[in-house]
Design an enzyme around this catalytic site. Structure first.
Site, PDB file in Angstrom:
ATOM      1  CD  GLU A  89      -2.577  -7.658   2.733  1.00 60.39           C
ATOM      2  OE1 GLU A  89      -2.178  -6.482   2.630  1.00 60.39           O
ATOM      3  OE2 GLU A  89      -3.436  -8.011   3.552  1.00 60.39           O
ATOM      4  CB  ALA A 110      -0.878  -0.021   1.247  1.00 56.74           C
ATOM      5  N   GLY A 155       0.606  -5.029   0.968  1.00 54.37           N
ATOM      6  CA  GLY A 155      -0.567  -5.070   0.098  1.00 54.37           C
ATOM      7  C   GLY A 155      -0.251  -5.656  -1.272  1.00 54.37           C
ATOM      8  CD  GLU A 169       1.313  -5.672   5.630  1.00 57.04           C
ATOM      9  OE1 GLU A 169       2.176  -6.556   5.844  1.00 57.04           O
ATOM     10  OE2 GLU A 169       0.616  -5.634   4.600  1.00 57.04           O
TER      11      GLU A 169
END
Ligand code: DAK
Length: 268
Positions: free
Chosen positions: A125, A77, A122, A145
């Site tokens: 993911e 992200a 992310g 994270e």
């Protein structure tokens, strides 16, 4: 966010490109190489839109998703964008991410992540929300994270445990370490490994194989596997039988079975 603003963002920012190639293979590329293809709001919106386009297009049978450049698939992200988010914006971001990833997972065409470099946070993911993953042997994967004081927020805690088991998921998430593509392949996070120079060719070969299979059968198989993960073995098998039966009401299976007995390729 209103639909109008969403549309404007998508039109103004070419952050995701879509190419439809021969044999029904579509290539979606995240075009933010300078930020290692990090996922910001625009990218998530464009990605969701592009997947919907692929799902609806009769010209697309299989989707390959990748990142631009040779360094990163997606480095996570967008930290620069996330750092100033209010809790409410973070919630909207979370919903948008979850919706985008759910759209990928529910795509009626198989989606293959071509992991050409870093797949972190992310980004990993995102790769795990795809149906299959082919990785360059030089890729590095991980969920960093916890090093930022966060936990994976786009389904990573669940999907990593499903792919590789709870032990590996806890190790990857708690350590926040990066792992080699070989290790990711060994534990089942990655389906296939390729030398960097052969990554495209091998991913496209897999995509072309899938594009020759029964489209409805692949869609159904993806749905039944997903459902089984949610509801468990016995309900999963009940759905398997129902869907198996349902395929007999469709021309695709009729033609597939007939072609076998006539020693020819199915004409779908
Ligand atoms: N976001 C924004 N920019 C990034 C980025 C990222 N994730 N990763 C890299 N970049 C940018 C760098 O800032 C740099 O920009 P400039 O300085 O050139 O402007 C450029 O990309 C090149 O990166 P580096 O200069 O750092 O390149 P290196 O080769 O030195 O290092 C690296 C490559 C991948 C090891 C390093 O860039 C790195 O560590 N990047 C961050 C990786 C990371 O921590 N990713 C996880 C992000 S956290 C949630 C939803 C989602 C999430 C959590 C919760 N909820 C809704 C609850 C997800 C969180 C994450 O993904």
């Amino acid at each position: 966010m209103t639909e109008e603003i969403e549309q404007e963002l998508i039109e103004e920012n070419e952050v995701v490109s879509l190419e439809i190639l021969d044999d029904g293979v579509a290539r979606l590329t995240i075009e933010r190489e300078s930020a290692l293809n990090a996922l910001n709001v625009e990218t998530l919106l464009s990605l969701r839109d592009a997947i919907i386009d692929c799902a609806e297009s009769e010209d697309v049978k299989v989707v390959i998703l990748t990142g631009s450049g040779d360094k990163a698939f997606v480095a996570g992200a967008d930290i620069a964008e996330m750092k100033d988010m209010t809790p409410l914006e973070a919630r909207d971001f979370s919903h948008l991410g979850q919706d985008t990833f759910a759209t990928i997972e529910a795509c009626p065409k198989p989606v293959i992540a071509m992991v050409n470099g870093f797949a972190l946070g992310g980004g990993l993911e995102l790769a795990m929300a795809c149906h299959l993953r082919v990785a360059s042997s030089k890729a590095k994967l991980g969920l960093p994270e916890t090093s930022l004081g966060l936990i994976p927020g786009f389904g990573g805690t669940q999907r990593l445990a499903q792919l590789a088991g709870a032990g590996v998921a806890r190790e990857w998430i708690l350590s926040a370490d990066m792992f080699s593509a070989e290790e990711a392949h060994r534990v089942g996070v990655v389906n296939r490994l390729a030398d960097p120079e052969n990554l495209e060719a091998e991913t496209f070969e897999l995509a072309r194989t899938l594009s020759s299979r029964g489209a409805l059968a692949m869609k159904t198989a993806n749905e039944v596997v997903r459902l089984g993960l949610e509801v468990g073995q016995s309900e999963g098998e009940a759905s398997e039988s129902d869907n198996f039966a349902l395929l007999f009401s469709n021309e695709e299976a009729r033609e597939g079975l007939k072609a076998f007995t006539e020693k020819r390729k199915p004409n779908w």
